[in-house]
Every structure is written in structure tokens, then in C-alpha cells.
Design an enzyme around this catalytic site. Structure first.
Site, PDB file in Angstrom:
ATOM      1  N   SER B  57     -13.946 -36.769   8.629  1.00 45.91           N
ATOM      2  CA  SER B  57     -13.538 -37.914   9.430  1.00 45.91           C
ATOM      3  C   SER B  57     -12.451 -37.577  10.438  1.00 45.91           C
ATOM      4  O   SER B  57     -12.161 -38.382  11.306  1.00 45.91           O
ATOM      5  CB  SER B  57     -13.075 -39.053   8.528  1.00 45.91           C
ATOM      6  OG  SER B  57     -11.968 -38.648   7.764  1.00 45.91           O
ATOM      7  N   HIS B  96      -5.716 -39.608   7.462  1.00 48.60           N
ATOM      8  CA  HIS B  96      -6.100 -40.212   8.733  1.00 48.60           C
ATOM      9  C   HIS B  96      -4.881 -40.411   9.632  1.00 48.60           C
ATOM     10  O   HIS B  96      -3.747 -40.262   9.200  1.00 48.60           O
ATOM     11  CB  HIS B  96      -6.799 -41.557   8.512  1.00 48.60           C
ATOM     12  CG  HIS B  96      -8.254 -41.426   8.163  1.00 48.60           C
ATOM     13  ND1 HIS B  96      -9.037 -42.481   7.805  1.00 48.60           N
ATOM     14  CD2 HIS B  96      -9.073 -40.348   8.117  1.00 48.60           C
ATOM     15  CE1 HIS B  96     -10.268 -42.068   7.557  1.00 48.60           C
ATOM     16  NE2 HIS B  96     -10.312 -40.777   7.728  1.00 48.60           N
ATOM     17  N   ASP B 123      -9.588 -48.273   9.693  1.00 51.24           N
ATOM     18  CA  ASP B 123      -9.772 -48.038   8.254  1.00 51.24           C
ATOM     19  C   ASP B 123      -9.768 -49.303   7.403  1.00 51.24           C
ATOM     20  O   ASP B 123      -9.745 -49.208   6.175  1.00 51.24           O
ATOM     21  CB  ASP B 123      -8.671 -47.110   7.741  1.00 51.24           C
ATOM     22  CG  ASP B 123      -8.917 -45.676   8.161  1.00 51.24           C
ATOM     23  OD1 ASP B 123     -10.026 -45.397   8.642  1.00 51.24           O
ATOM     24  OD2 ASP B 123      -8.013 -44.855   8.000  1.00 51.24           O
TER      25      ASP B 123
END
Lengths: 167, 180
Positions: B57, B96, B123
């Protein structure tokens, strides 16, 4: 003492040590680069500006973003992650940072760009404080190395203001 | 009976010291690994100072199998930083980037929204049901440095446990059988 196992072990240890050392040097060499990036951002239009049903203000902008980040690239640079954030203060919050646009620059050739865009992420306040609000647009960049230490910096542009009324 | 006893005694007399030495050296290896890990925890202030990237990701920045070094300082969390966070009800921490920050004036409490560079949306779908923001206590650390590929060793070992057992067995055998 001089069995195959020992020699293989010694060779592997030396190889890993040299590799780690070279990674360290590559990361360290980034310190000799002093980048001088430039950028300019214009807010071309307020597309719409309203209070959402839950009471938070939301605004949609059209932006012209131009930047020259070529000087950030060194031989140990894998990519540069660049984003433009609106930053402002409200009575409740000491700092609000909202990313409006971001991009990944894979090579030096792509590091000089001009982009015409609406905000990629929603510009929503926590509350209803955006009318007449002065805000900064900050261009942040995060340099991701091929190996080693990551670095980041920013350029702050001041003097932007949202309209006094919803539209 | 006497013969067997003699045999056992002779084996004991030969191997006893060597056995102890080997046990100690094995113990030294294990404890020094533990000491290094705990020292890293103290220095970085993060409960897991090194993490392996498991998903794509954050590509092309971080690929599966890269190792990240985390640091948890008192500095406030700001947009653009890559953080590792835990979501309630999820086992595996996520790496992230922070895209939105709202910091309270009175308490200094932060609300943070994250997104993977390679993901299309933010998210909120990954967070717990109804959770809109991450708070400080969700965040385990921020990524400060990285090393490519090395994490593949752990990925392979967790996905194919046989290789792990073979490796541990071989190492153990090597330690026990090596005579200095």
C-alpha cells in the site's frame, strides 16, 4: 579450523559488513546536497463553499501548482513524495493541516511540473470556522532514499484567504 | 551394572564441561539478541523499533519485504509523516502516511487521518467501525529510515514455518557440534 563452513562464514560476514558500510556511506552522502527548491501556488477559483449537514465547513478549490524540485534528487534518491497542505488555526485547534493534493515524483526529469487541479482530498474543517479564514499553503516534500535516512522539508506560502460567505 | 556405570561416568567426565560451555555460549547468543532489541526499544522509544512492510500500500516508496526503523519522540505528529499505527480489533500494525492533522489547543490532543500512497482512498475503511480519526495512543512510531529487501527473511519464515525450523535446527546443531 579452516573448514569450508568457517571460510563461508567469514566471507558472508565480510560481504554483509561491506554492504552495510556502503549503505551507510550512501545515506551519509545525502548530507552534501543542499537543495534549493522553488514553488508557486495560485488559488484560481473557489468552486463551492458550504456548511455540511453535520455542521462542518467544506470548501472546494481549483489550484495551479508549479514547482521545481530537481535539486532534491541525488544518486541515493528513490522518489520524492510531495504534497500541498492547507494550514490554519481555529479557536479550538492550535493547528489544522489538510492535504489538498499529493504526488509521487519518481525521477529528476519529472521534478519540474505545473499542475492544474481541484483539491484531491476534501477540505473539511472540524467545525464551522472557514468563513473569511486566512490560511497558509505549504508545499511539503519527503525524500525517500534508496537506502538509509529519510528527510523532509517544506516551503510555506502565506496570504491566502477564504471568502466571507458561503457560495 | 558396574560396566554400564563406568561407561556413563566416562561419558560424563569427558562431556560435562564442554556441554556447559556450549549451553552458555548458546545462552549468550540468545541474551545478546534480546539485549540489543531491548536497547533499541529504549533508544527509539517505540515498542517495536523495527518493522517489516507486509503490504504494497505504500509502493513505490516501500515495497513488501522492506525494513523500517521507527522512532517515537515527543515531537507532535504532522502531515506527511509516515506512521505505524494499531487499530483496535486488528492484529497487524499498518504503515501509512498522515494526510490530515487537527491538534487541540487546550489538551494538545491530535486527530490524525492516514492514507497509503498507493491506495485510492483514505484509511477510514481500515479503522474500527465508526472511527474517523487516529489518536496519539494508536500510533506506535514514525518511520525514520529504511533498508530494502532484508525483511524478506522474516516474511519467508512466517509464511513457511518449515524453513524456520530447519534454520533454527541447523544453527542449534552448529552451535552444539562446533568445537571452538
Amino acid at each position: 579450523m579452516h573448514s569450508f563452513g568457517y571460510r563461508a562464514n567469514a566471507l558472508l560476514t565480510l560481504a554483509v559488513t561491506i554492504l552495510a558500510f556502503m549503505c551507510g556511506i550512501a545515506s551519509f552522502s545525502d548530507n552534501f546536497n543542499t537543495p534549493i527548491p522553488t514553488t508557486e501556488v495560485q488559488v484560481l477559483n473557489i468552486n463551492w463553499f458550504q456548511k455540511k449537514p453535520d455542521g462542518d465547513d467544506e470548501v472546494s478549490l481549483t489550484l495551479n501548482i508549479s514547482a521545481d524540485l530537481q535539486s532534491l534528487f541525488t544518486w541515493n534518491t528513490k522518489q520524492v513524495f510531495v504534497f500541498l497542505a492547507a494550514e490554519y488555526e481555529t479557536p479550538k485547534n492550535a493547528l489544522n493541516q489538510i492535504s489538498l493534493w499529493d504526488g509521487i515524483i519518481p525521477t529528476k526529469e519529472h521534478a519540474k511540473f505545473l499542475i492544474h487541479t481541484t483539491n484531491k482530498y476534501r477540505f473539511v474543517d472540524q467545525g464551522s470556522n472557514l468563513r473569511g479564514k486566512a490560511f497558509n499553503l505549504t508545499l511539503h516534500w519527503h525524500v525517500m532514499p534508496k537506502t538509509g535516512k529519510m528527510s523532509a522539508n517544506k516551503l510555506v506560502m502565506t496570504g491566502y484567504r477564504l471568502p466571507e460567505t458561503y457560495r | 551394572m558396574g560396566w554400564i556405570g563406568e561407561q556413563i561416568d566416562s561419558i560424563k567426565s569427558i562431556q560435562y564441561r564442554q556441554l556447559v560451555t556450549q549451553a552458555i555460549s548458546l545462552g549468550m547468543i540468545v541474551t545478546s539478541a534480546l539485549i540489543i532489541w531491548k536497547a533499541l526499544m529504549c533508544v527509539t522509544g517505540s515498542e517495536s523499533p523495527v518493522v517489516v512492510v507486509l503490504s504494497g500500500s505504500m509502493e513505490p516508496g516501500f515495497k513488501r519485504g522492506d525494513i523500517l526503523f521507527l522512532h517515537m519522540s515527543k515531537d507532535p505528529i504532522r502531515a506527511g509523516e509516515i506512521v505505524v499505527f494499531n487499530v483496535d480489533g486488528r492484529e497487524i500494525p499498518i504503515v501509512h502516511r498522515v494526510i490530515k492533522v487537527h491538534e487541540r489547543k487546550d489538551t494538545g490532543e491530535v486527530n490524525v487521518l492516514t492514507k497509503g500512497d498507493n491506495n485510492f482512498g483514505d484509511d477510514r475503511l481500515l479503522y474500527a467501525q465508526g472511527q474517523l480519526w487516529l489518536q496519539r495512543h494508536h500510533i506506535m512510531g514514525r518511520a525514520v529510515g529504511f533498508l530494502p529487501y532484508v525483511g524478506w527473511v522474516t516474511i519467508i519464515m512466517t509464511e513457511k514455518p518449515i524453513i524456520k525450523y530447519i534454520l533454527i535446527g541447523a544453527l542449534g546443531l552448529l552451535v552444539i557440534t562446533s568445537k571452538d
